[in-house]
Scaffold this motif. Structure first.
Motif, PDB file in Angstrom:
ATOM      1  N   ALA A  46      40.468  73.749  86.261  1.00  0.00           N
ATOM      2  CA  ALA A  46      41.427  73.942  87.201  1.00  0.00           C
ATOM      3  C   ALA A  46      41.369  72.536  88.241  1.00  0.00           C
ATOM      4  CB  ALA A  46      41.213  75.046  88.011  1.00  0.00           C
ATOM      5  N   THR A  47      40.254  72.152  88.582  1.00  0.00           N
ATOM      6  CA  THR A  47      40.134  70.918  89.200  1.00  0.00           C
ATOM      7  C   THR A  47      40.893  69.776  88.369  1.00  0.00           C
ATOM      8  OG1 THR A  47      38.147  71.628  90.424  1.00  0.00           O
ATOM      9  CG2 THR A  47      38.764  69.328  90.439  1.00  0.00           C
ATOM     10  N   ASN A  48      40.308  69.575  87.210  1.00  0.00           N
ATOM     11  CA  ASN A  48      40.909  68.625  86.460  1.00  0.00           C
ATOM     12  C   ASN A  48      42.309  68.532  86.176  1.00  0.00           C
ATOM     13  OD1 ASN A  48      38.376  67.651  86.018  1.00  0.00           O
ATOM     14  ND2 ASN A  48      37.954  68.707  83.946  1.00  0.00           N
ATOM     15  N   ALA A  49      42.896  69.869  86.167  1.00  0.00           N
ATOM     16  CA  ALA A  49      44.349  69.982  86.020  1.00  0.00           C
ATOM     17  C   ALA A  49      45.297  69.581  87.202  1.00  0.00           C
ATOM     18  CB  ALA A  49      44.566  71.514  85.677  1.00  0.00           C
ATOM     19  N   VAL A  50      44.689  69.916  88.362  1.00  0.00           N
ATOM     20  CA  VAL A  50      45.616  69.303  89.376  1.00  0.00           C
ATOM     21  C   VAL A  50      45.360  68.118  89.843  1.00  0.00           C
ATOM     22  CG1 VAL A  50      45.960  71.915  90.495  1.00  0.00           C
ATOM     23  CG2 VAL A  50      43.984  70.239  90.982  1.00  0.00           C
ATOM     24  N   TYR A  51      44.194  67.495  89.550  1.00  0.00           N
ATOM     25  CA  TYR A  51      43.907  65.918  89.626  1.00  0.00           C
ATOM     26  C   TYR A  51      44.534  65.273  88.825  1.00  0.00           C
ATOM     27  CZ  TYR A  51      41.615  61.541  89.158  1.00  0.00           C
ATOM     28  OH  TYR A  51      41.161  60.038  89.384  1.00  0.00           O
ATOM     29  N   ALA A  52      44.765  65.707  87.190  1.00  0.00           N
ATOM     30  CA  ALA A  52      45.635  64.908  86.467  1.00  0.00           C
ATOM     31  C   ALA A  52      47.216  64.821  86.856  1.00  0.00           C
ATOM     32  CB  ALA A  52      45.587  65.511  85.126  1.00  0.00           C
TER      33      ALA A  52
ATOM     34  N   PHE B 204      40.411  57.946  91.561  1.00  0.00           N
ATOM     35  CA  PHE B 204      39.065  58.459  92.077  1.00  0.00           C
ATOM     36  C   PHE B 204      37.787  58.179  91.218  1.00  0.00           C
ATOM     37  CE2 PHE B 204      42.093  60.814  94.529  1.00  0.00           C
ATOM     38  CZ  PHE B 204      41.559  61.038  95.973  1.00  0.00           C
ATOM     39  N   SER B 205      36.832  57.591  91.835  1.00  0.00           N
ATOM     40  CA  SER B 205      35.588  57.168  91.142  1.00  0.00           C
ATOM     41  C   SER B 205      34.874  58.500  90.431  1.00  0.00           C
ATOM     42  CB  SER B 205      34.531  56.762  91.840  1.00  0.00           C
ATOM     43  OG  SER B 205      35.003  55.372  92.483  1.00  0.00           O
ATOM     44  N   GLU B 206      34.905  59.460  91.006  1.00  0.00           N
ATOM     45  CA  GLU B 206      34.319  60.806  90.553  1.00  0.00           C
ATOM     46  C   GLU B 206      35.316  61.990  90.834  1.00  0.00           C
ATOM     47  OE1 GLU B 206      31.673  61.162  88.520  1.00  0.00           O
ATOM     48  OE2 GLU B 206      31.020  58.676  88.610  1.00  0.00           O
ATOM     49  N   VAL B 207      35.235  63.129  90.046  1.00  0.00           N
ATOM     50  CA  VAL B 207      36.058  64.212  90.435  1.00  0.00           C
ATOM     51  C   VAL B 207      35.178  65.503  89.938  1.00  0.00           C
ATOM     52  CG1 VAL B 207      38.206  65.684  90.034  1.00  0.00           C
ATOM     53  CG2 VAL B 207      38.198  63.062  90.128  1.00  0.00           C
ATOM     54  N   LEU B 208      34.478  66.121  90.816  1.00  0.00           N
ATOM     55  CA  LEU B 208      33.557  67.171  90.592  1.00  0.00           C
ATOM     56  C   LEU B 208      33.928  68.628  90.873  1.00  0.00           C
ATOM     57  CD1 LEU B 208      29.963  65.531  91.422  1.00  0.00           C
ATOM     58  CD2 LEU B 208      31.250  65.666  89.216  1.00  0.00           C
ATOM     59  N   GLY B 209      33.990  69.419  90.192  1.00  0.00           N
ATOM     60  CA  GLY B 209      34.510  70.821  90.560  1.00  0.00           C
ATOM     61  C   GLY B 209      33.137  71.801  90.145  1.00  0.00           C
TER      62      GLY B 209
ATOM     63  N   LYS C 153      35.616  53.507  97.897  1.00  0.00           N
ATOM     64  CA  LYS C 153      35.474  54.195  96.599  1.00  0.00           C
ATOM     65  C   LYS C 153      36.013  55.552  97.206  1.00  0.00           C
ATOM     66  CE  LYS C 153      31.744  51.510  94.768  1.00  0.00           C
ATOM     67  NZ  LYS C 153      30.354  51.505  94.263  1.00  0.00           N
ATOM     68  N   LEU C 154      36.664  56.247  96.074  1.00  0.00           N
ATOM     69  CA  LEU C 154      37.241  57.623  96.472  1.00  0.00           C
ATOM     70  C   LEU C 154      36.527  58.645  95.609  1.00  0.00           C
ATOM     71  CD1 LEU C 154      40.891  56.939  96.881  1.00  0.00           C
ATOM     72  CD2 LEU C 154      39.219  56.919  98.624  1.00  0.00           C
ATOM     73  N   ALA C 155      36.107  59.768  95.982  1.00  0.00           N
ATOM     74  CA  ALA C 155      35.506  60.844  95.082  1.00  0.00           C
ATOM     75  C   ALA C 155      36.178  61.985  95.499  1.00  0.00           C
ATOM     76  CB  ALA C 155      34.282  60.929  94.981  1.00  0.00           C
ATOM     77  N   ILE C 156      36.093  63.170  94.693  1.00  0.00           N
ATOM     78  CA  ILE C 156      36.493  64.561  95.257  1.00  0.00           C
ATOM     79  C   ILE C 156      35.211  65.579  94.714  1.00  0.00           C
ATOM     80  CG2 ILE C 156      37.599  66.527  94.435  1.00  0.00           C
ATOM     81  CD1 ILE C 156      40.022  64.788  93.912  1.00  0.00           C
ATOM     82  N   ILE C 157      34.787  66.372  95.618  1.00  0.00           N
ATOM     83  CA  ILE C 157      33.860  67.363  95.376  1.00  0.00           C
ATOM     84  C   ILE C 157      34.524  68.796  95.759  1.00  0.00           C
ATOM     85  CG2 ILE C 157      31.779  68.714  95.683  1.00  0.00           C
ATOM     86  CD1 ILE C 157      30.480  66.018  95.901  1.00  0.00           C
ATOM     87  N   SER C 158      34.821  69.704  94.626  1.00  0.00           N
ATOM     88  CA  SER C 158      35.550  70.942  95.023  1.00  0.00           C
ATOM     89  C   SER C 158      34.507  72.197  94.522  1.00  0.00           C
ATOM     90  CB  SER C 158      36.952  70.930  94.643  1.00  0.00           C
ATOM     91  OG  SER C 158      37.467  72.208  94.696  1.00  0.00           O
ATOM     92  N   ASN C 159      35.012  73.412  95.137  1.00  0.00           N
ATOM     93  CA  ASN C 159      34.504  74.522  94.603  1.00  0.00           C
ATOM     94  C   ASN C 159      35.203  75.183  93.623  1.00  0.00           C
ATOM     95  OD1 ASN C 159      31.899  74.253  95.965  1.00  0.00           O
ATOM     96  ND2 ASN C 159      32.354  75.786  97.445  1.00  0.00           N
ATOM     97  N   LYS C 160      36.389  74.536  93.504  1.00  0.00           N
ATOM     98  CA  LYS C 160      37.308  75.051  92.339  1.00  0.00           C
ATOM     99  C   LYS C 160      36.783  74.847  90.967  1.00  0.00           C
ATOM    100  CE  LYS C 160      41.707  73.764  92.788  1.00  0.00           C
ATOM    101  NZ  LYS C 160      42.720  75.163  92.994  1.00  0.00           N
ATOM    102  N   PRO C 161      36.815  75.728  90.108  1.00  0.00           N
ATOM    103  CA  PRO C 161      36.277  75.232  88.617  1.00  0.00           C
ATOM    104  C   PRO C 161      36.596  74.058  87.948  1.00  0.00           C
ATOM    105  CG  PRO C 161      37.132  77.751  88.749  1.00  0.00           C
ATOM    106  CD  PRO C 161      37.726  77.276  90.406  1.00  0.00           C
TER     107      PRO C 161
END
Length: 214
Positions: free
Chosen positions: A113-119, A127-132, A102-110
């Motif tokens: 903005a995290t959603n935009a580059v992820y998309a 990824f299972s979870e993408v948290l900014g 399983k893959l996930a992201i935790i970033s300190n980026k807002p």
């Protein structure tokens, strides 16, 4: 056996520094402040957009909030045209997915903005979870978001690894009680990472993948 990998975003999966640098300088100059170098931008990264702006603004503390608000708005609309996926990342992520990890992201980026580059660059890897940065969790290195995400992924501490390029990622993994792999293609040197306790390193994505699957 590793069942989940939590990735940092900037400097780990994506080289975003040039887009950040452009928007940061546009924000500074809008308020009559001096531009910063690309290298300074790289040094300032890792602790969220607000800290980035505070460091760039410097002594003009009276302008910090105004510059931050302008930067946040402008960066949310950024097309991320200069951002790139790091070499080997696509192949490595596919390998990990094919191995059932399983893959996930935790970033300190807002978060927006995290959603935009992820998309734009990472959505195809599912990824299972993408948290900014949001109002719901403290920024890294506070471990709350990491521990919550592990619960959602239903993995134990010895089944999860945190992968990042910065001091904040090393501290986050330590606070959460999980293994950390520090990558050496990002925004910090091996020496800088060793100084904060990093012990496991990957020189490229192929090496990272092997460390995770071994």
């Amino acid at each position: 056996m590793i069942k989940a990998v939590i990735f940092d975003l900037d400097g780990t999966l994506l080289n975003t520094v040039e887009d950040i640098h452009i928007v940061l300088n546009e924000s500074l100059q809008y308020f009559g402040l001096s531009a910063v170098s690309s290298e300074d931008t790289r040094k300032f990264l890792g602790n969220g957009a607000k800290k980035l702006v505070e460091k760039a603004v410097g002594e003009r503390r009276d302008l910090q909030q105004k510059v931050y608000e302008y930067y946040a708005l402008k960066f949310a609309r950024c097309a991320n045209e200069k951002t790139t996926l790091y070499d080997g990342a696509a192949e490595g992520l596919k390998t990990l997915k094919n191995a059932g990890i399983k893959l996930a992201i935790i970033s300190n980026k807002p978060q927006d903005a995290t959603n935009a580059v992820y998309a734009k660059y990472l959505a195809k890897f599912k990824f299972s979870e993408v948290l900014g940065q949001t109002e719901y969790y403290p920024l890294k290195p506070d471990p709350e978001s990491t521990l919550t995400l592990m619960d959602k992924l239903k993995v134990k501490k010895d089944e999860c690894v945190f992968v990042g390029d910065g001091e904040t990622d090393v501290a986050t993994a330590a606070a959460a009680g999980i293994k950390c792999i520090s990558v050496l293609w990002g925004y910090r040197s091996r020496t800088q990472l060793e100084e904060v306790g990093a012990k496991i390193f990957a020189k490229n994505f192929s090496e990272l993948t092997n460390l995770i699957l071994s």
